[in-house]
Design a protein around this motif. Structure first.
Motif, PDB file in Angstrom:
ATOM      1  N   PRO A   8       0.801  -1.233   0.000  1.00  0.00           N
ATOM      2  CA  PRO A   8       0.000   0.000   0.000  1.00  0.00           C
ATOM      3  C   PRO A   8       0.832   1.281   0.000  1.00  0.00           C
ATOM      4  CG  PRO A   8      -0.966  -1.599   1.497  1.00  0.00           C
ATOM      5  CD  PRO A   8       0.361  -2.160   1.059  1.00  0.00           C
ATOM      6  N   LEU A   9       2.089   1.201   0.444  1.00  0.00           N
ATOM      7  CA  LEU A   9       2.952   2.377   0.467  1.00  0.00           C
ATOM      8  C   LEU A   9       3.846   2.475  -0.772  1.00  0.00           C
ATOM      9  CD1 LEU A   9       4.060   2.623   4.206  1.00  0.00           C
ATOM     10  CD2 LEU A   9       2.373   3.984   3.003  1.00  0.00           C
ATOM     11  N   LEU A  10       3.573   1.653  -1.777  1.00  0.00           N
ATOM     12  CA  LEU A  10       4.393   1.662  -2.989  1.00  0.00           C
ATOM     13  C   LEU A  10       4.478   3.052  -3.626  1.00  0.00           C
ATOM     14  CD1 LEU A  10       6.035   0.118  -5.136  1.00  0.00           C
ATOM     15  CD2 LEU A  10       3.857  -0.359  -6.299  1.00  0.00           C
ATOM     16  N   PRO A  11       3.368   3.794  -3.806  1.00  0.00           N
ATOM     17  CA  PRO A  11       3.493   5.123  -4.426  1.00  0.00           C
ATOM     18  C   PRO A  11       4.422   6.057  -3.659  1.00  0.00           C
ATOM     19  CG  PRO A  11       1.195   4.418  -4.417  1.00  0.00           C
ATOM     20  CD  PRO A  11       1.952   3.438  -3.562  1.00  0.00           C
ATOM     21  N   MET A  12       4.351   6.031  -2.340  1.00  0.00           N
ATOM     22  CA  MET A  12       5.231   6.884  -1.539  1.00  0.00           C
ATOM     23  C   MET A  12       6.682   6.459  -1.683  1.00  0.00           C
ATOM     24  SD  MET A  12       5.080   7.724   2.558  1.00  0.00           S
ATOM     25  CE  MET A  12       3.520   8.601   2.392  1.00  0.00           C
ATOM     26  N   LEU A  13       6.929   5.158  -1.691  1.00  0.00           N
ATOM     27  CA  LEU A  13       8.292   4.668  -1.857  1.00  0.00           C
ATOM     28  C   LEU A  13       8.837   5.019  -3.238  1.00  0.00           C
ATOM     29  CD1 LEU A  13       7.915   1.172  -0.151  1.00  0.00           C
ATOM     30  CD2 LEU A  13       9.164   3.156   0.756  1.00  0.00           C
ATOM     31  N   GLU A  14       7.986   4.960  -4.259  1.00  0.00           N
ATOM     32  CA  GLU A  14       8.412   5.353  -5.618  1.00  0.00           C
ATOM     33  C   GLU A  14       8.866   6.802  -5.637  1.00  0.00           C
ATOM     34  OE1 GLU A  14       6.277   3.895  -9.254  1.00  0.00           O
ATOM     35  OE2 GLU A  14       4.764   3.330  -7.779  1.00  0.00           O
ATOM     36  N   ARG A  15       8.091   7.682  -5.012  1.00  0.00           N
ATOM     37  CA  ARG A  15       8.464   9.102  -4.988  1.00  0.00           C
ATOM     38  C   ARG A  15       9.749   9.319  -4.201  1.00  0.00           C
ATOM     39  NH1 ARG A  15       2.849   9.499  -4.097  1.00  0.00           N
ATOM     40  NH2 ARG A  15       3.166   9.828  -1.850  1.00  0.00           N
ATOM     41  N   THR A  16       9.932   8.532  -3.152  1.00  0.00           N
ATOM     42  CA  THR A  16      11.082   8.739  -2.278  1.00  0.00           C
ATOM     43  C   THR A  16      12.386   8.312  -2.935  1.00  0.00           C
ATOM     44  OG1 THR A  16       9.675   8.429  -0.323  1.00  0.00           O
ATOM     45  CG2 THR A  16      12.041   8.219  -0.009  1.00  0.00           C
ATOM     46  N   VAL A  17      12.408   7.136  -3.566  1.00  0.00           N
ATOM     47  CA  VAL A  17      13.658   6.664  -4.180  1.00  0.00           C
ATOM     48  C   VAL A  17      13.901   7.316  -5.539  1.00  0.00           C
ATOM     49  CG1 VAL A  17      13.481   4.451  -2.977  1.00  0.00           C
ATOM     50  CG2 VAL A  17      12.651   4.635  -5.328  1.00  0.00           C
ATOM     51  N   ASP A  18      12.875   7.972  -6.068  1.00  0.00           N
ATOM     52  CA  ASP A  18      12.991   8.794  -7.270  1.00  0.00           C
ATOM     53  C   ASP A  18      13.384   7.976  -8.498  1.00  0.00           C
ATOM     54  OD1 ASP A  18      12.754  11.200  -8.592  1.00  0.00           O
ATOM     55  OD2 ASP A  18      14.790  11.871  -8.131  1.00  0.00           O
ATOM     56  N   ARG A  19      14.582   8.123  -9.012  1.00  0.00           N
ATOM     57  CA  ARG A  19      14.930   7.589 -10.336  1.00  0.00           C
ATOM     58  C   ARG A  19      15.513   6.175 -10.313  1.00  0.00           C
ATOM     59  NH1 ARG A  19      16.408  12.990 -10.182  1.00  0.00           N
ATOM     60  NH2 ARG A  19      15.437  14.299 -11.773  1.00  0.00           N
ATOM     61  N   GLN A  20      15.506   5.518  -9.168  1.00  0.00           N
ATOM     62  CA  GLN A  20      16.119   4.193  -9.086  1.00  0.00           C
ATOM     63  C   GLN A  20      15.085   3.078  -9.308  1.00  0.00           C
ATOM     64  OE1 GLN A  20      19.237   4.351  -9.071  1.00  0.00           O
ATOM     65  NE2 GLN A  20      19.534   6.435  -8.314  1.00  0.00           N
ATOM     66  N   ASN A  21      15.578   1.931  -9.771  1.00  0.00           N
ATOM     67  CA  ASN A  21      14.716   0.744  -9.836  1.00  0.00           C
ATOM     68  C   ASN A  21      14.218   0.413  -8.430  1.00  0.00           C
ATOM     69  OD1 ASN A  21      15.365   0.443 -12.592  1.00  0.00           O
ATOM     70  ND2 ASN A  21      17.150  -0.829 -12.107  1.00  0.00           N
ATOM     71  N   LEU A  22      12.983  -0.055  -8.335  1.00  0.00           N
ATOM     72  CA  LEU A  22      12.402  -0.313  -7.018  1.00  0.00           C
ATOM     73  C   LEU A  22      11.740  -1.685  -6.979  1.00  0.00           C
ATOM     74  CD1 LEU A  22      11.534   0.646  -4.170  1.00  0.00           C
ATOM     75  CD2 LEU A  22       9.500   1.637  -5.243  1.00  0.00           C
ATOM     76  N   LEU A  23      12.097  -2.456  -5.952  1.00  0.00           N
ATOM     77  CA  LEU A  23      11.466  -3.745  -5.692  1.00  0.00           C
ATOM     78  C   LEU A  23      10.881  -3.705  -4.278  1.00  0.00           C
ATOM     79  CD1 LEU A  23      10.856  -6.763  -6.242  1.00  0.00           C
ATOM     80  CD2 LEU A  23      13.185  -7.273  -5.422  1.00  0.00           C
ATOM     81  N   VAL A  24       9.595  -4.004  -4.168  1.00  0.00           N
ATOM     82  CA  VAL A  24       8.933  -4.083  -2.868  1.00  0.00           C
ATOM     83  C   VAL A  24       8.282  -5.453  -2.769  1.00  0.00           C
ATOM     84  CG1 VAL A  24       7.153  -3.135  -1.346  1.00  0.00           C
ATOM     85  CG2 VAL A  24       8.514  -1.597  -2.791  1.00  0.00           C
ATOM     86  N   VAL A  25       8.678  -6.227  -1.778  1.00  0.00           N
ATOM     87  CA  VAL A  25       8.139  -7.573  -1.565  1.00  0.00           C
ATOM     88  C   VAL A  25       7.295  -7.556  -0.295  1.00  0.00           C
ATOM     89  CG1 VAL A  25       8.681 -10.015  -1.231  1.00  0.00           C
ATOM     90  CG2 VAL A  25      10.168  -8.593  -2.678  1.00  0.00           C
ATOM     91  N   GLU A  26       6.055  -7.969  -0.424  1.00  0.00           N
ATOM     92  CA  GLU A  26       5.175  -8.044   0.747  1.00  0.00           C
ATOM     93  C   GLU A  26       5.647  -9.179   1.657  1.00  0.00           C
ATOM     94  OE1 GLU A  26       2.886  -5.774   1.647  1.00  0.00           O
ATOM     95  OE2 GLU A  26       0.971  -6.538   0.890  1.00  0.00           O
ATOM     96  N   PRO A  27       6.007  -8.869   2.912  1.00  0.00           N
ATOM     97  CA  PRO A  27       6.470  -9.947   3.797  1.00  0.00           C
ATOM     98  C   PRO A  27       5.388 -11.010   4.012  1.00  0.00           C
ATOM     99  CG  PRO A  27       7.055  -7.809   4.700  1.00  0.00           C
ATOM    100  CD  PRO A  27       6.120  -7.556   3.557  1.00  0.00           C
TER     101      PRO A  27
END
Length: 516
Positions: free
Chosen positions: A27-46
């Motif tokens: 659910p926090l993926l959009p915020m994490l995308e904005r925070t890391v900005d231009r880097q590739n992003l992987l989010v795994v649900e525990p």
């Protein structure tokens, strides 16, 4: 396993991120995308949370021990495998399936435990580690769950010649001897974690000292605001996953394989001997301190330290960020995690990379490998009060400036701090009584505050309006003791004295007014 993979064109690193909790991460993926900005992003649900085989227990309520025991029985032996050591193995399996050679783990709060566990268990897949709001790990590899009252935070805003922690202890003794219906011990203790909010940080030490001097109104005002702040309920089926992680990953003052009865005895002895919540007693705070009490009833038969014993930290770039008012202070983080760089966010609280620009920029610089991080950044927006004046005669000395101007500025700045963006407990309020009479009315849409016969000091009423401009300049047009007062000053800045300009009954002035 549920996960999200967000590749970015021109990325210089791949970030494996977890926002903490332990709660669902996606659910926090959009915020994490904005925070890391231009880097590739992987989010795994525990595992056990959100969309990844969630653990659910109908009727679970952390304030009802029998429901915790019933939940553990309902889930059976499988619950022991919903812990950090297993979750990071899942995360590495996703990394491997995507064909990613290495990742930089960016963890926030509980996510820092995932980050430390991942780096220790999969060093060859770790390019770097960035930790925001550290959950420290002990020598046994388990997370350290803090049990304390946080009176240590009082010194950050202490402007008294006395020790503010000693003043607080005297206040607890006073309220223990003479109960105040407006301020319970539980409410008093709850004020301490609010110190990162500008209103509480600015006023709490001075309010405690005022109470001991026979002026209870400042402290009662803060207590009323804290009591009215919404508290998320500690119940719901989804808390099962959180219990499994928090109880399975941490070390408590009792054995992992001890029976519930033995755990209760050991925890009780710990409370009696160590008094971790002093100057309060645990009984005064409702008989519990949080996770240590809730985990009494959760079986932990498996030896599963998140970080393997004697694993050491991999030789990779590492940075930590800690706010002054965080769960663990910057000095504590430096002791617990001496590896790499440390950014101290002066005046900052928890999870600063999600809301504080300098912390977010430090993260982006780290991910881009753009040089060393700064040692600190200052996000303070106020100076703490040393005392609360009761009458106009007690107001700080501003030279030849008429006392009515100083009283008007004191009332206006007292009102304005309640609209500071960091004052979360106050910003939901639309009105509040004045400290010693009258009423404040807040209109955030119009960026105005109306003062209706507000008495910050008892012998002068202030009426009028404060306006916050987009450039964070505050202006006020007031009537104070029959005189017309116009003020302009920089808002939300840690200044003392404060440069103020305006007019008094039509006569212009410039002055520097002490905060006191």
């Amino acid at each position: 396993m549920a996960f999200a993979w967000v590749p970015r064109k021109g990325a210089t690193s791949t970030v494996l991120a977890n926002p903490g909790g332990p709660l669902p991460a996606l659910p926090l993926l959009p915020m994490l995308e904005r925070t890391v900005d231009r880097q590739n992003l992987l989010v795994v649900e525990p595992r056990g949370l959100g969309a990844s085989s969630p653990l659910d227990c109908p009727g679970l309520d952390l304030n009802r021990p029998e429901s915790i025991a019933a939940c553990a029985e309902h889930l059976g032996p499988r619950s022991r495998f919903f812990t950090t050591d297993q979750a990071v193995a899942d995360m590495d399996a996703v990394r491997k399936a995507l064909g990613l050679p290495k990742v930089t783990f960016y963890g926030i709060s509980y996510g820092t435990l995932f980050a430390q566990a991942y780096a220790a268990r999969f060093p060859d897949s770790t390019a770097g580690v960035f930790l925001d709001s550290l959950v420290p790990v002990g020598r046994n590899g388990y997370a350290i769950e803090p049990i304390r009252a946080r009176t240590d935070l009082l010194k950050l805003t202490c402007r008294s010649s006395r020790d503010c922690a000693a003043t607080w202890s005297a206040l607890v003794r006073r309220l223990r001897d003479r109960q105040d219906p407006a301020i319970s011990m539980l409410t008093l203790q709850s004020l301490l974690p609010h110190l990162h909010e500008p209103v509480f940080g600015r006023e709490l030490n001075a309010a405690a000292a005022a109470y001991l001097r026979g002026d209870p109104l400042p402290l009662r005002r803060l207590a009323k605001a804290a009591d009215a702040a919404p508290v998320p309920p500690l119940r719901g089926p989804g808390f099962a996953g959180m219990l499994s992680y928090k109880c399975g990953d941490a070390a408590f003052p009792f054995g992992r394989k001890a029976t519930t009865a033995e755990r209760e005895r050991r925890l009780s002895r710990f409370y009696d001997k160590k008094r971790p919540m002093r100057p309060f007693t645990v009984a005064e705070l409702g008989g519990t301190t949080g996770w240590a009490d809730w985990c009494l009833h959760w079986p932990t038969p498996r030896d599963n330290p998140p970080v393997p014993r004697r694993a050491g930290h991999p030789d990779v770039p590492t940075a930590t960020v800690a706010g002054d008012y965080d769960t663990h202070t910057p000095a504590e983080v430096a002791r617990y995690f001496p590896h790499g760089e440390l950014l101290r966010v002066i005046g900052g609280g928890h999870s600063t990379t999600l809301g504080v620009d300098c912390a977010r920029q430090a993260l982006r610089s780290f991910l881009a490998r753009a040089g060393e991080l700064p040692r600190s950044c200052d996000v303070s927006s106020h100076r703490a009060l040393a005392a609360f004046p009761r009458t106009a005669e007690d107001l700080p000395d501003a030279g030849d400036l008429d006392r009515r101007v100083v009283a008007g500025f004191a009332a206006a700045s007292d009102a304005l701090v309640r609209r500071d963006p960091g004052s979360a407990s106050y910003r939901r309020l639309t009105e509040e009584p004045g400290l010693r009479g009258g009423r404040l009315v807040f209109d955030d849409k119009a960026a105005t505050i109306r003062l209706e016969d507000v008495r910050f000091v008892s012998d002068l009423a202030v009426s009028g309006q404060v306006v916050l401009k987009p450039d964070r300049t505050a202006t006020a047009r007031l009537t104070v003791g029959g005189a017309e007062v116009v003020l302009s000053w920089p808002a939300f800045r840690p200044l003392d004295p404060v440069p103020v300009s305006g007019s008094f009954d039509g006569r212009p002035f410039t002055a520097r007014i002490p905060v006191r």
